[in-house]
Design an enzyme around this catalytic site. Structure first.
Site, mmCIF file in Angstrom:
data_model
loop_
_atom_site.group_PDB
_atom_site.id
_atom_site.type_symbol
_atom_site.label_atom_id
_atom_site.label_comp_id
_atom_site.label_asym_id
_atom_site.label_seq_id
_atom_site.Cartn_x
_atom_site.Cartn_y
_atom_site.Cartn_z
ATOM 1 C CD GLU A 1 -1.571 17.311 -16.247
ATOM 2 O OE1 GLU A 1 -0.577 16.631 -15.963
ATOM 3 O OE2 GLU A 1 -2.209 17.172 -17.285
ATOM 4 C CG HIS B 1 8.811 10.296 -24.319
ATOM 5 N ND1 HIS B 1 7.434 10.299 -24.407
ATOM 6 C CD2 HIS B 1 9.130 11.306 -23.481
ATOM 7 C CE1 HIS B 1 6.949 11.277 -23.652
ATOM 8 N NE2 HIS B 1 7.955 11.894 -23.070
ATOM 9 C CG ASN C 1 0.935 17.198 -20.566
ATOM 10 O OD1 ASN C 1 1.783 16.348 -20.367
ATOM 11 N ND2 ASN C 1 -0.068 17.410 -19.739
ATOM 12 C CG HIS D 1 1.815 10.935 -25.046
ATOM 13 N ND1 HIS D 1 1.193 11.416 -23.915
ATOM 14 C CD2 HIS D 1 3.131 10.833 -24.733
ATOM 15 C CE1 HIS D 1 2.089 11.599 -22.956
ATOM 16 N NE2 HIS D 1 3.271 11.256 -23.437
ATOM 17 C CE LYS E 1 1.376 14.302 -14.597
ATOM 18 N NZ LYS E 1 1.118 14.797 -15.969
ATOM 19 C CD GLU F 1 10.127 15.783 -22.328
ATOM 20 O OE1 GLU F 1 9.536 16.820 -21.999
ATOM 21 O OE2 GLU F 1 9.535 14.725 -22.637
ATOM 22 N NE ARG G 1 3.042 17.348 -13.047
ATOM 23 C CZ ARG G 1 3.500 16.481 -12.165
ATOM 24 N NH1 ARG G 1 3.096 16.542 -10.924
ATOM 25 N NH2 ARG G 1 4.362 15.560 -12.517
ATOM 26 C CG HIS H 1 4.165 15.626 -23.719
ATOM 27 N ND1 HIS H 1 5.023 16.666 -23.969
ATOM 28 C CD2 HIS H 1 4.852 14.761 -22.926
ATOM 29 C CE1 HIS H 1 6.164 16.455 -23.336
ATOM 30 N NE2 HIS H 1 6.085 15.303 -22.706
ATOM 31 C CE LYS I 1 7.719 17.430 -13.875
ATOM 32 N NZ LYS I 1 7.830 16.180 -14.571
ATOM 33 N NE ARG J 1 -4.039 -2.048 1.902
ATOM 34 C CZ ARG J 1 -3.947 -3.177 2.593
ATOM 35 N NH1 ARG J 1 -2.994 -3.316 3.497
ATOM 36 N NH2 ARG J 1 -4.804 -4.145 2.398
HETATM 37 N N1 LIG Z 1 6.803 10.559 -14.982
HETATM 38 C C1 LIG Z 1 6.944 11.624 -15.721
HETATM 39 O O1 LIG Z 1 6.637 12.741 -15.316
HETATM 40 C C2 LIG Z 1 7.532 11.483 -17.102
HETATM 41 C C3 LIG Z 1 7.920 12.615 -17.818
HETATM 42 C C4 LIG Z 1 8.517 12.436 -19.060
HETATM 43 C C5 LIG Z 1 8.699 11.166 -19.575
HETATM 44 N N2 LIG Z 1 8.303 10.081 -18.854
HETATM 45 C C6 LIG Z 1 8.500 8.718 -19.367
HETATM 46 O O2 LIG Z 1 9.890 8.471 -19.504
HETATM 47 C C7 LIG Z 1 10.073 7.424 -20.449
HETATM 48 C C8 LIG Z 1 11.250 7.755 -21.336
HETATM 49 O O3 LIG Z 1 12.370 7.876 -20.529
HETATM 50 P P1 LIG Z 1 13.843 7.880 -21.147
HETATM 51 O O4 LIG Z 1 13.876 8.704 -22.347
HETATM 52 O O5 LIG Z 1 14.741 8.196 -20.014
HETATM 53 O O6 LIG Z 1 14.010 6.393 -21.679
HETATM 54 P P2 LIG Z 1 14.562 5.017 -21.055
HETATM 55 O O7 LIG Z 1 14.319 4.925 -19.632
HETATM 56 O O8 LIG Z 1 14.012 3.957 -21.954
HETATM 57 O O9 LIG Z 1 16.132 5.130 -21.303
HETATM 58 C C9 LIG Z 1 16.607 5.233 -22.616
HETATM 59 C C10 LIG Z 1 17.729 4.225 -22.899
HETATM 60 O O10 LIG Z 1 18.916 4.725 -22.317
HETATM 61 C C11 LIG Z 1 19.512 3.708 -21.507
HETATM 62 N N3 LIG Z 1 20.214 4.420 -20.435
HETATM 63 C C12 LIG Z 1 19.673 5.047 -19.375
HETATM 64 N N4 LIG Z 1 20.613 5.721 -18.711
HETATM 65 C C13 LIG Z 1 21.783 5.501 -19.349
HETATM 66 C C14 LIG Z 1 23.110 5.932 -19.146
HETATM 67 N N5 LIG Z 1 23.440 6.791 -18.165
HETATM 68 N N6 LIG Z 1 24.059 5.496 -20.001
HETATM 69 C C15 LIG Z 1 23.739 4.665 -21.024
HETATM 70 N N7 LIG Z 1 22.500 4.236 -21.280
HETATM 71 C C16 LIG Z 1 21.533 4.657 -20.444
HETATM 72 C C17 LIG Z 1 18.372 2.838 -21.092
HETATM 73 O O11 LIG Z 1 18.803 1.541 -20.767
HETATM 74 C C18 LIG Z 1 17.501 2.845 -22.332
HETATM 75 O O12 LIG Z 1 17.975 1.905 -23.257
HETATM 76 C C19 LIG Z 1 8.767 7.304 -21.208
HETATM 77 O O13 LIG Z 1 8.143 6.121 -20.799
HETATM 78 C C20 LIG Z 1 7.963 8.501 -20.753
HETATM 79 O O14 LIG Z 1 6.590 8.241 -20.731
HETATM 80 C C21 LIG Z 1 7.732 10.215 -17.637
#
Ligand SMILES: NC(=O)c1ccc[n+]([C@@H]2O[C@H](COP(=O)([O-])OP(=O)(O)OC[C@H]3O[C@@H](n4cnc5c(N)ncnc54)[C@H](O)[C@@H]3O)[C@@H](O)[C@H]2O)c1
Length: 380
Positions: free
Chosen positions: A249, A279, A258, A265, A155, A197, A254, A261, A239, A133
């Site tokens: 949001e 992404h 987006n 998306h 999030k 971003e 907030r 986005h 942020k 929980r």
């Molecule tokens: N929660 C939120 O507010 C929020 C905001 C924006 C995006 N997101 C989410 O984030 C995700 C995308 O995240 P991302 O772009 O970080 O992708 P990811 O987590 O898939 O990482 C990208 C790639 O880089 C590799 N990697 C990570 N760190 C590394 C490092 N230091 N050195 C070498 N390789 C490394 C990973 O293994 C992966 O292959 C999406 O699912 C998106 O929806 C969430």
């Protein structure tokens, strides 16, 4: 004489507070930080033992110094390593992860440490929100995208075949530790995707930051020097401020995050959340579309939209739907996917548009016929 932890922090790290009353937490940005993680978690998340969640790539490159630091402070419970990539934000992986965390002995007072990009952050954060929980989570983002965005704000969630992030929870971390030096091992493509971003913060509400990015892009992309860290800090500060103002949001502030986005998306879903389109790349195309659409609606000067496209192009980011490899989407397919977006209220689509660089706003009742015409032109 040994320097104490607080002095070390004051000397090397930037601390940004996310002010959310009892749920407030620090975002600590520094380089290097991995070897200090045990000490910081022991101070800021007292009493917690730590289960690390990571992906195979990050674990292979960076887990050793983090683990050593946690072991040194007697905090280490073990690790759960998932496959890299968006496909891990799924129910099956979540179920396996929760089982593994229970196997490691995570109790209510312990914490999950999300060590990876946004995928690991979203997945591990969501697992922490439902495990027993709710247990605490520490975010240690290792991609540019996660350091400037995903790790801050609480999030969390996973995807379903009906769209991205449709299952999830708000679960604020207790601490965010962003080690800028780990970005050096990121592939150039992933770094660029995260940069989209960073640009977003300029476009939403900080025109001088966008102008600074135009001047300093090369320095930010080269791993040495202060510009990269400054870009991370400015973005994380933006942020944190937005999250503090509108945690869930609700007031609309907030929602500005987006920008790009809703388009992005839909494009990601169309590309099957695959390496066809990362992404951040989807967001780059989406931001360009949002600016062009704003110009067509007579809301934004064409020169600002051109500047946005120029900067994203110069950074090596895609700005056209045609740049996505594989078959082109139809406007109807995109609209259907956009309608799945969480920004839909009572069947009405909302979009983040702009009056100019640094002047984003939410349009709540988008005229669907106009948008369809626009998408038909953009889909070519
Ligand atoms: N929660 C939120 O507010 C929020 C905001 C924006 C995006 N997101 C989410 O984030 C995700 C995308 O995240 P991302 O772009 O970080 O992708 P990811 O987590 O898939 O990482 C990208 C790639 O880089 C590799 N990697 C990570 N760190 C590394 C490092 N230091 N050195 C070498 N390789 C490394 C990973 O293994 C992966 O292959 C999406 O699912 C998106 O929806 C969430």
């Amino acid at each position: 004489m040994m320097e104490n932890g607080a002095a070390a922090l004051a000397r090397r790290e930037t601390v940004i507070e996310v002010s959310l009353g009892p749920r407030s937490y620090p975002v600590i940005i520094g380089e290097p930080l991995l070897a200090l993680a045990g000490q910081q978690i022991a101070t800021i998340v007292p009493g917690a033992r730590v289960a690390v969640v990571s992906d195979e790539n990050v674990a292979a490159l960076h887990l050793a110094p983090l683990k050593a630091s946690l072991v040194e402070h007697g905090l280490y419970l073990g690790e759960a390593v998932v496959a890299p990539g968006e496909a891990s934000k799924s129910f099956p992986v979540l179920a396996t992860l929760c089982d593994r965390l229970l196997e490691l002995g995570v109790e209510r007072g312990d914490c999950v440490l999300a060590f990876g990009g946004g995928v690991v952050g979203d997945l591990a954060g969501f697992a922490a929100s439902i495990l027993r929980r709710g247990v605490r989570v520490v975010q240690m983002p290792t991609t540019l995208l996660a350091q400037v965005d995903a790790a801050i704000g609480g999030k969390t969630g996973i995807d379903t075949r009906r769209g991205k992030n449709l299952i999830g929870a708000f679960h604020q971390p207790s601490l965010v530790l962003a080690d800028v030096s780990v970005l050096a091992t990121l592939s150039p493509r992933e770094f660029r995707a995260g940069y989209a971003e960073v640009v977003k913060y300029g476009l939403i509400g900080d025109a001088p930051f966008f102008a600074w990015l135009e001047e300093n892009r090369d320095a930010i992309f080269s791993a040495s020097g202060a510009a990269r860290r400054q870009a991370v800090e400015t973005s994380a500060r933006a942020k944190a401020a937005i999250v503090a103002e509108d945690e869930r949001e609700e007031s609309g502030r907030r929602a500005l995050l987006n920008l790009g986005h809703t388009f992005g998306h839909a494009l990601e879903a169309y590309a099957g959340y695959s390496s066809r389109l990362l992404h951040g790349e989807a967001i780059a195309i989406g931001m360009r579309l949002a600016f062009t659409y704003s110009v067509e609606r007579g809301l934004c000067p064409a020169s600002d939209a051109a500047r946005v496209a120029r900067h994203l192009d110069a950074a090596g980011l895609p700005t056209e739907i045609a740049a996505i490899p594989g078959p082109r989407p139809t406007p109807d397919a995109l609209l259907r996917l956009m309608a799945q977006d969480k920004k839909v209220k009572g069947g009405r689509l909302a979009l983040v548009l702009a009056h100019g660089i640094g002047q984003a706003f939410v349009e709540h009742e988008v005229a669907v016929p106009l948008l369809t015409e626009f998408l038909a032109r953009e889909c070519g």
